[in-house]
Design an enzyme around this catalytic site. Structure first.
Site, PDB file in Angstrom:
ATOM      1  N   LYS A  75       0.833  -1.201   0.000  1.00 55.01           N
ATOM      2  CA  LYS A  75       0.000   0.000   0.000  1.00 55.01           C
ATOM      3  C   LYS A  75       0.868   1.253   0.000  1.00 55.01           C
ATOM      4  CE  LYS A  75      -3.729   2.070   2.802  1.00 55.01           C
ATOM      5  NZ  LYS A  75      -4.611   1.851   3.963  1.00 55.01           N
ATOM      6  N   SER A 135      -9.177   2.459   2.606  1.00 57.59           N
ATOM      7  CA  SER A 135      -8.167   3.120   1.817  1.00 57.59           C
ATOM      8  C   SER A 135      -7.188   2.165   1.134  1.00 57.59           C
ATOM      9  CB  SER A 135      -7.377   4.088   2.730  1.00 57.59           C
ATOM     10  OG  SER A 135      -6.730   3.411   3.795  1.00 57.59           O
ATOM     11  N   SER A 170     -10.201   0.052   6.589  1.00 52.44           N
ATOM     12  CA  SER A 170      -9.446   0.204   5.346  1.00 52.44           C
ATOM     13  C   SER A 170      -8.808  -1.072   4.817  1.00 52.44           C
ATOM     14  CB  SER A 170      -8.376   1.277   5.517  1.00 52.44           C
ATOM     15  OG  SER A 170      -8.964   2.546   5.624  1.00 52.44           O
TER      16      SER A 170
END
Length: 447
Positions: free
Chosen positions: A78, A153, A177
């Site tokens: 990420k 996210s 997330s």
């Protein structure tokens, strides 16, 4: 080789020399070239560096050297975690060309077990949404339906793993997330107990500023199998040099669960937070199946008040109505703390202390509840993946009824407040063929 095979199987294939690390990486890069321009899941790709590392991994294996459990396995990370020598932006324009000098804890640990970090996956700007769209790289699409979000996210991470562009990714989760993208993309995702895995090197906070993100944010794997979650958790869990937040608790062996006598609570929704009919039916069906397998199953949620009874039977409408005020207070405590942690609405010191006191109360209520149950089955989100666009003021439709955007993810957010570990596993699909999962929640430190 099957690019959609679980990561641990692909890693085993390299170790057993069924195929080389270079062969797997080449196939993966071909898939990225075909699919990623449409999905926009991987936003930074170190093609040359990855090829060099794959060749080195094969040469090491030929000499009898094994770098670790993920020797030669291509993975992504990420774009909220710093990576030495590789661009890290968190979708924030001032960081568009930021190249860190040091690795975050997850990046360091992936490399320590032999994984090859090939690139970074997309996020909303500064990880502040359940969609993955930002001014630096634009929008990531859901592999199941490009008109819909993969979530956020960690949306780029989930889209990449679901589309066969990556074998494994590591996400962060301060309000769902990891779990929201996992359910929207038909994957497995794990949010450990708060304080079990280090998030050192995470953005936010911005590089060079004090570390404000200390409460509620958790780090965990997003994968295509439950076994991959175990592999990812084992490599991530435990103390990290320089991180004073992670206690030196030994990592225990993961035991095989037998359904006979397992104490299971389930809830098709939470007071004030509905779930769509296919999700409710899927969870009820799973509860029935566990009952048939010998588990002790009850529709129940904790009594969040100071009453003596640790639980309330969810299906009792009078008791459910009585719980509304307590669950609303639960949500307010999360909202106060997230504003403080994210520094977008820090409030006063008094508000912060009241929110922490409320957090203590809700943690205690859940601990009482898990004295009677081993786990809770509940939804991950109110709906399956929704269409792109809008923002926090928008509304989503749940069986035709409007629900405020932020409340659709309460099933996740509330366990960030209390720190309970929770895992998402795929459960089914709705009438439009969109996947959804079920969230399994356990007691703190019961990872």
């Amino acid at each position: 080789m099957d690019l959609f095979a679980p990561a641990h199987q692909l890693a085993a294939g390299i170790r057993l020399k069924e195929f080389s690390a270079l062969e797997l990486l080449t196939a993966l890069l071909d898939q990225i070239d075909r699919v990623n321009p449409r999905l926009n899941a991987i936003v930074t790709l170190d093609r040359e560096g990855a090829l060099a590392h794959a060749k080195a991994a094969d040469e090491a294996l030929a000499r009898g050297e094994l770098w670790g459990a993920l020797h030669g396995l291509p993975v992504t990370l990420k774009d909220a975690f710093t990576t030495a020598g590789m661009r890290t932006t968190c979708g924030h324009p001032p960081l568009a060309d930021f190249i860190p000098e040091t690795d975050s804890a997850p990046a360091r640990r992936l490399k320590a077990v032999g994984a090859i970090l090939i690139g970074k996956t997309n996020v909303p700007e500064l990880c502040d949404d359940w969609q993955s769209d930002n001014p630096v790289f634009g929008r990531t699409l859901n592999p199941w339906d490009p008109s819909r979000t993969p979530g956020g996210s960690s949306g780029g991470a989930a889209a990449a793993v679901a589309a066969g562009l990556s074998t494994l990714d590591i996400g962060s989760d301060i309000g769902g997330s990891i779990r929201v993208p996992a359910t929207y993309c038909g994957l497995y995702g794990f949010k450990p107990t708060e304080g079990r895995v280090s998030g050192l090197g995470h953005i936010p906070p911005l590089p060079g500023t004090p570390r404000t993100v200390r409460l509620m944010n958790c780090v965990g794997p997003i994968a295509r199998s439950a076994s991959d979650l175990i592999v990812g958790y084992k490599l991530l869990a435990g103390p990290e040099p320089g991180d004073t937040e992670i206690p030196p608790v030994p990592f225990g062996e993961i035991e095989r669960v037998h359904f006979g006598g397992l104490r299971v609570a389930w809830a098709p929704s939470f007071p004030g937070t509905p779930a769509a009919a296919p999700i409710r039916r899927g969870i009820a069906k799973l509860a029935d199946e566990l009952l048939r397998q010998g588990a002790l199953v009850e529709a129940a949620l904790p009594n969040l008040s100071t009453g003596q009874n640790p639980r309330q039977t969810w299906l009792d409408p009078v008791k459910a109505q009585a719980q509304q005020a307590e669950w609303a207070a639960y949500e307010r405590a999360f909202a106060h703390l997230i504003g403080y942690v994210w520094q977008n609405n820090p409030g006063t010191a008094e508000e912060y202390l009241h929110a922490v006191a409320a957090r203590d109360r809700f943690i205690t209520a859940w601990e009482r509840f898990f004295g009677d149950f081993d786990l809770l089955l509940c939804p991950v989100t109110s709906t399956t993946a929704f269409e792109h666009g809008g923002g926090t003021p928008r509304q989503l439709l749940v069986d035709g009824e409007p629900l405020r955007y932020k409340y659709a993810h309460n099933f996740c957010r509330l366990f960030n407040l209390t720190g309970n570990p929770s895992v998402v596993i795929p459960l089914g699909q709705d009438e439009q063929g969109l996947p959804f999962g079920v969230q399994l929640v356990g007691p703190r430190w019961g990872d």
